[in-house]
Design a protein around this motif. Sequence first.
Motif, mmCIF file in Angstrom:
data_model
loop_
_atom_site.group_PDB
_atom_site.id
_atom_site.type_symbol
_atom_site.label_atom_id
_atom_site.label_comp_id
_atom_site.label_asym_id
_atom_site.label_seq_id
_atom_site.Cartn_x
_atom_site.Cartn_y
_atom_site.Cartn_z
ATOM 1 N N ASP A 103 -2.422 3.958 -3.693
ATOM 2 C CA ASP A 103 -2.220 4.691 -4.860
ATOM 3 C C ASP A 103 -0.809 3.528 -5.696
ATOM 4 N N GLY A 104 -1.485 2.714 -5.186
ATOM 5 C CA GLY A 104 -0.812 0.851 -5.529
ATOM 6 C C GLY A 104 0.387 0.416 -5.634
ATOM 7 N N SER A 105 1.051 1.348 -4.512
ATOM 8 C CA SER A 105 2.698 1.215 -4.147
ATOM 9 C C SER A 105 2.184 -0.029 -2.895
ATOM 10 N N TYR A 106 3.462 -0.119 -2.584
ATOM 11 C CA TYR A 106 3.644 -1.053 -1.447
ATOM 12 C C TYR A 106 5.097 -0.718 -0.647
ATOM 13 N N LEU A 107 5.258 -0.661 0.807
ATOM 14 C CA LEU A 107 5.848 -0.071 1.580
ATOM 15 C C LEU A 107 6.726 -1.506 2.285
ATOM 16 N N ASN A 108 8.039 -1.282 2.211
ATOM 17 C CA ASN A 108 9.112 -2.224 1.855
ATOM 18 C C ASN A 108 9.101 -1.992 4.316
ATOM 19 N N TYR A 109 9.132 -3.586 3.940
ATOM 20 C CA TYR A 109 9.655 -3.502 6.070
ATOM 21 C C TYR A 109 10.549 -4.214 6.600
ATOM 22 N N CYS A 110 11.904 -4.174 7.078
ATOM 23 C CA CYS A 110 12.287 -5.335 7.909
ATOM 24 C C CYS A 110 11.905 -5.515 9.243
ATOM 25 N N ILE A 111 12.404 -6.917 8.527
ATOM 26 C CA ILE A 111 11.351 -8.587 9.357
ATOM 27 C C ILE A 111 12.269 -8.723 10.987
#
Length: 441
Positions: A103-111
């Motif tokens: 859908d063109g979005s990005y997920l954010n991840y805490c590494i």
Amino acid sequence: MSTLNPVTTHREFNGLPGALGITFGLPLVIIIFALVTNQYYSLQGVNLQIGKVLSQIPCERTEWMNLCFNKQVWSAYLAWFFGLVILDQILPGKMMQGTKLRDGSYLNYCINGISMSGTLFSILIARCLQVEDFNLPELQFIYNHQLQLSVTCIIFSFLLAVFVYVYSFIPLTKPNGVGTKERILSVNGNTGNIIYDWFIGRELNPRIGNWDIKLFCELRPGMLLWFLINLSCAHEQYHKLGYVTDSLILVTLLQSFYIFDGVLNETGLLTMIDITTDGFGFMLSFGDLAWVPWSYTLQTRYLSVPGNEVTLGWHMFAAIVVLHFVGFYIFRASNLQKSNFKNGKLQHMKHIKTATGSKLLIEGWWGLSQHINYLGDWLVGWSWCLPTGFQTPLTYFYVIYFASLLIHRQVRDDMKCQAKYGKDWEKYKQLVPYKIIPYVY
């Protein structure tokens, strides 16, 4: 029909029959491993009496209840799992974006693998300072309850798969809080068949708030439990023999290196097929939470059984260490080369320009085979099995299983790339004909 979530037409693992076979077959394998590596049964020689092993399976209802729903074991595992969830949410880390979604979005991840590992080591060191002669009741608990913990992990993975499947039907609230939006489903898990979609994973990235269930399970509960199980085996042998054999020390060290290399380099997972393509269902839930900790520890659990001790000597010890790091170097160097090429740092290397705009590297490591990194990973697996000697073929289960897994991944990747690149992929395969092992396969 949704344009965001098209109906899945191709089914992995031969569809529903394969899914059912894996769902019921692999848990049985784990239970058998737990039975044949307990302290009351030895695997000396190759004449493994399966009938004797199966005779240890509980028959009475009370025995089954104690095996499957032991309150102490369930309390310990739930504290472990959700304790890690809390740590995953509160420990500091670096925020990173995943790959672009449909859908063109990005997920954010805490590494936060570094802070997570540091916390675990700090707790272990603190506990060692509190007890005498390194006698940790937590490690002894793990060793004494291997079968019950194995079954608990299996049941929990079933329940988690059911939860994420049901959860995938609940619409998401839009970021502005007004209305709902469609969830992004896996391209492999939208067949409409309840059992198959539950198995393969219906939703691509199930999340509760900022907690990404799939990434968490990939690198936290199972991987770190793997480490603790190995420590429990060394702990048991030390308190039984007064020392730990060089073979058990070696497997524990090599696997610990592998475990924490994965945890500390979790950013690499954001571009792997498990995160970008596969949904999170029973296949990944069981694989992460039960299969990894209870099948990958087969070697240390075998070596901890009285009578199965193996003394390597420094020549064999050194040779296996060399094999491990040769495999690790191939794995790490090849992946780094591909990553640098994708980031535009190695454009001078020979490559094919495809009609899609992508480039396929055909020089360096990636001129040797299409998946040279798989070869490195497999050699690492051999370094875990060889310390067990040649008393039984059972401890070599991992390299056989892993070879079949890597070949399956290679076939899946070939199909995906064929569909994506067409004639350019055919040209690529002519230039790089070997799939995994150069000049062999």
